[in-house]
Design a protein around this motif. Structure first.
Motif, PDB file in Angstrom:
ATOM      1  N   ALA A 163     -13.232 -20.509 -24.416  1.00  0.00           N
ATOM      2  CA  ALA A 163     -12.897 -19.256 -23.739  1.00  0.00           C
ATOM      3  C   ALA A 163     -11.944 -18.422 -24.587  1.00  0.00           C
ATOM      4  O   ALA A 163     -12.096 -17.198 -24.703  1.00  0.00           O
ATOM      5  CB  ALA A 163     -12.270 -19.550 -22.373  1.00  0.00           C
ATOM      6  N   LYS A 193      -9.737 -19.362 -19.841  1.00  0.00           N
ATOM      7  CA  LYS A 193     -10.943 -19.347 -19.005  1.00  0.00           C
ATOM      8  C   LYS A 193     -10.743 -18.484 -17.764  1.00  0.00           C
ATOM      9  O   LYS A 193     -11.669 -17.807 -17.304  1.00  0.00           O
ATOM     10  CB  LYS A 193     -11.321 -20.777 -18.632  1.00  0.00           C
ATOM     11  CG  LYS A 193     -12.774 -20.923 -18.195  1.00  0.00           C
ATOM     12  CD  LYS A 193     -13.159 -22.387 -18.111  1.00  0.00           C
ATOM     13  CE  LYS A 193     -14.615 -22.535 -17.689  1.00  0.00           C
ATOM     14  NZ  LYS A 193     -15.010 -23.963 -17.636  1.00  0.00           N
ATOM     15  N   ASN A 194      -9.534 -18.494 -17.210  1.00  0.00           N
ATOM     16  CA  ASN A 194      -9.249 -17.660 -16.046  1.00  0.00           C
ATOM     17  C   ASN A 194      -9.158 -16.185 -16.420  1.00  0.00           C
ATOM     18  O   ASN A 194      -9.490 -15.318 -15.608  1.00  0.00           O
ATOM     19  CB  ASN A 194      -7.965 -18.119 -15.367  1.00  0.00           C
ATOM     20  CG  ASN A 194      -8.150 -19.414 -14.594  1.00  0.00           C
ATOM     21  OD1 ASN A 194      -9.269 -19.764 -14.236  1.00  0.00           O
ATOM     22  ND2 ASN A 194      -7.069 -20.117 -14.350  1.00  0.00           N
ATOM     23  N   LEU A 196     -11.065 -14.801 -18.631  1.00  0.00           N
ATOM     24  CA  LEU A 196     -12.475 -14.401 -18.690  1.00  0.00           C
ATOM     25  C   LEU A 196     -13.069 -14.212 -17.297  1.00  0.00           C
ATOM     26  O   LEU A 196     -13.819 -13.271 -17.046  1.00  0.00           O
ATOM     27  CB  LEU A 196     -13.296 -15.457 -19.431  1.00  0.00           C
ATOM     28  CG  LEU A 196     -13.244 -15.473 -20.946  1.00  0.00           C
ATOM     29  CD1 LEU A 196     -14.110 -16.614 -21.477  1.00  0.00           C
ATOM     30  CD2 LEU A 196     -13.710 -14.154 -21.534  1.00  0.00           C
ATOM     31  N   THR A 197     -12.715 -15.111 -16.396  1.00  0.00           N
ATOM     32  CA  THR A 197     -13.369 -15.135 -15.087  1.00  0.00           C
ATOM     33  C   THR A 197     -12.756 -14.162 -14.087  1.00  0.00           C
ATOM     34  O   THR A 197     -13.484 -13.509 -13.333  1.00  0.00           O
ATOM     35  CB  THR A 197     -13.317 -16.559 -14.495  1.00  0.00           C
ATOM     36  OG1 THR A 197     -13.838 -17.488 -15.457  1.00  0.00           O
ATOM     37  CG2 THR A 197     -14.136 -16.657 -13.226  1.00  0.00           C
ATOM     38  N   TYR A 198     -11.436 -14.043 -14.098  1.00  0.00           N
ATOM     39  CA  TYR A 198     -10.759 -13.278 -13.043  1.00  0.00           C
ATOM     40  C   TYR A 198      -9.946 -12.088 -13.556  1.00  0.00           C
ATOM     41  O   TYR A 198      -9.460 -11.291 -12.752  1.00  0.00           O
ATOM     42  CB  TYR A 198      -9.823 -14.196 -12.244  1.00  0.00           C
ATOM     43  CG  TYR A 198     -10.500 -15.446 -11.752  1.00  0.00           C
ATOM     44  CD1 TYR A 198     -11.444 -15.394 -10.729  1.00  0.00           C
ATOM     45  CD2 TYR A 198     -10.216 -16.685 -12.328  1.00  0.00           C
ATOM     46  CE1 TYR A 198     -12.076 -16.551 -10.283  1.00  0.00           C
ATOM     47  CE2 TYR A 198     -10.849 -17.841 -11.889  1.00  0.00           C
ATOM     48  CZ  TYR A 198     -11.776 -17.768 -10.865  1.00  0.00           C
ATOM     49  OH  TYR A 198     -12.411 -18.899 -10.436  1.00  0.00           O
ATOM     50  N   SER A 212      -5.291  -9.289 -11.087  1.00  0.00           N
ATOM     51  CA  SER A 212      -6.030 -10.464 -11.540  1.00  0.00           C
ATOM     52  C   SER A 212      -5.669 -11.690 -10.710  1.00  0.00           C
ATOM     53  O   SER A 212      -6.536 -12.509 -10.369  1.00  0.00           O
ATOM     54  CB  SER A 212      -5.742 -10.733 -13.015  1.00  0.00           C
ATOM     55  OG  SER A 212      -6.136  -9.649 -13.826  1.00  0.00           O
ATOM     56  N   PHE A 216      -8.131 -13.851  -8.384  1.00  0.00           N
ATOM     57  CA  PHE A 216      -8.240 -15.314  -8.457  1.00  0.00           C
ATOM     58  C   PHE A 216      -8.158 -15.919  -7.056  1.00  0.00           C
ATOM     59  O   PHE A 216      -8.981 -16.759  -6.679  1.00  0.00           O
ATOM     60  CB  PHE A 216      -7.114 -15.867  -9.338  1.00  0.00           C
ATOM     61  CG  PHE A 216      -7.083 -17.370  -9.434  1.00  0.00           C
ATOM     62  CD1 PHE A 216      -7.619 -18.027 -10.528  1.00  0.00           C
ATOM     63  CD2 PHE A 216      -6.495 -18.136  -8.424  1.00  0.00           C
ATOM     64  CE1 PHE A 216      -7.591 -19.413 -10.613  1.00  0.00           C
ATOM     65  CE2 PHE A 216      -6.464 -19.527  -8.494  1.00  0.00           C
ATOM     66  CZ  PHE A 216      -7.021 -20.161  -9.597  1.00  0.00           C
ATOM     67  N   ALA A 219     -11.206 -15.204  -4.947  1.00  0.00           N
ATOM     68  CA  ALA A 219     -12.342 -16.013  -5.403  1.00  0.00           C
ATOM     69  C   ALA A 219     -12.213 -17.473  -4.970  1.00  0.00           C
ATOM     70  O   ALA A 219     -13.212 -18.193  -4.900  1.00  0.00           O
ATOM     71  CB  ALA A 219     -12.460 -15.929  -6.922  1.00  0.00           C
TER      72      ALA A 219
END
Length: 261
Positions: A163, A193-194, A196-198, A212, A216, A219
């Motif tokens: 990531a 990784k977080n 990228l995701t959130y 963000s 998170f 989600a």
């Protein structure tokens, strides 16, 4: 008894497995094998990570600060009262209440979009970085690479490393980015990784970091208007943020005190 043909197949499979293991990047428990591991990892990562990001990886160094922090997380074994005293709970509540008032429009917009009230966001922000004052000074790529190499949690941090390499390609991380000892970055300390995701923007920007964090939590099951104390619906989302029970309870308690001033 196995037939000769079966024995031959088993032997060939064993040789193939041994060859695969020999070619895999080998984890380690000290700095001695880190440089070799970097080259092995880069070979494995070709086609999955760009040449530019792998070049950045080759510039990393074994982070003794990261290993020291990883082995020394003793505060998570404290009682809740001890933990809050050590982390400055009353100061977080006081500053959090003041920031809630001075940034009322920001927190209102975040709550409208994600359903998360100011309290838990401010508790996380205060607990993670002292409201942005202490975001860490460890090289982020070196930290994540060190933990990907370290045998204790190699698989987990290998995912974080991939990531991080993606974030390098996107311009969100560089070879010089610095943050916390485990590779967390920004005001509320997201792992790669977080991000990228959130992530909703530059996590060194207060608004983006808080948005963000709310993203998170949403989600992870946050429901607008529901409670977030232990046993209440939204506590599970706080548990998603950090696996340490004392940390989870601290966020819930500080958040309630901030929200209920």
């Amino acid at each position: 008894m196995m037939r000769p043909q079966t024995l031959a197949v088993v032997a060939l499979a064993g040789l193939a497995l041994s060859a695969g293991q020999a070619g895999a990047a080998q984890c380690g428990n000290n700095a001695a094998g880190f440089e070799t591991w970097k080259h092995q990892f880069a070979e494995e990562a070709r086609g999955r990570a760009s040449a530019a990001s792998l070049a950045a990886l080759q510039g990393t160094t074994y982070s003794t600060a990261t290993i020291s922090a990883d082995r020394g997380q003793h505060s998570f074994k404290l009682s809740l009262d001890q933990f809050l005293a050590k982390r400055g709970g009353p100061a977080i509540v006081s500053r959090g209440r003041a920031l809630k008032r001075t940034n009322a429009a920001l927190f209102e917009s975040i709550e409208q979009r994600y359903g998360v009230p100011p309290g838990p966001l401010l508790a996380i922000w205060g607990m993670e970085t002292g409201f942005g004052a202490v975001r860490g000074n460890v090289n982020t790529l070196s930290a994540v690479a060190t933990l990907a190499y370290d045998c204790r949690r190699s698989e987990y941090f290998t995912d974080q490393l991939y990531a991080a390499l993606t974030l390098v390609d996107r311009g969100l991380l560089t070879a010089n980015t610095r943050g916390a000892a485990h590779g967390e970055v920004g005001h509320t300390q997201f792992l790669p990784k977080n991000v990228l995701t959130y992530g909703t923007g530059d996590l060194n920007n207060v608004g983006a970091a808080l948005s963000s964090t709310a993203n998170f939590l949403k989600a992870h099951g946050w429901r607008a208007g529901a409670g977030y104390q232990p046993g209440e619906p939204n506590f599970a989302a706080i548990q998603g943020w950090n696996a340490a029970s004392v940390y989870e309870r601290a966020i819930a308690q500080l958040g309630r005190q901030i929200d209920n001033e």
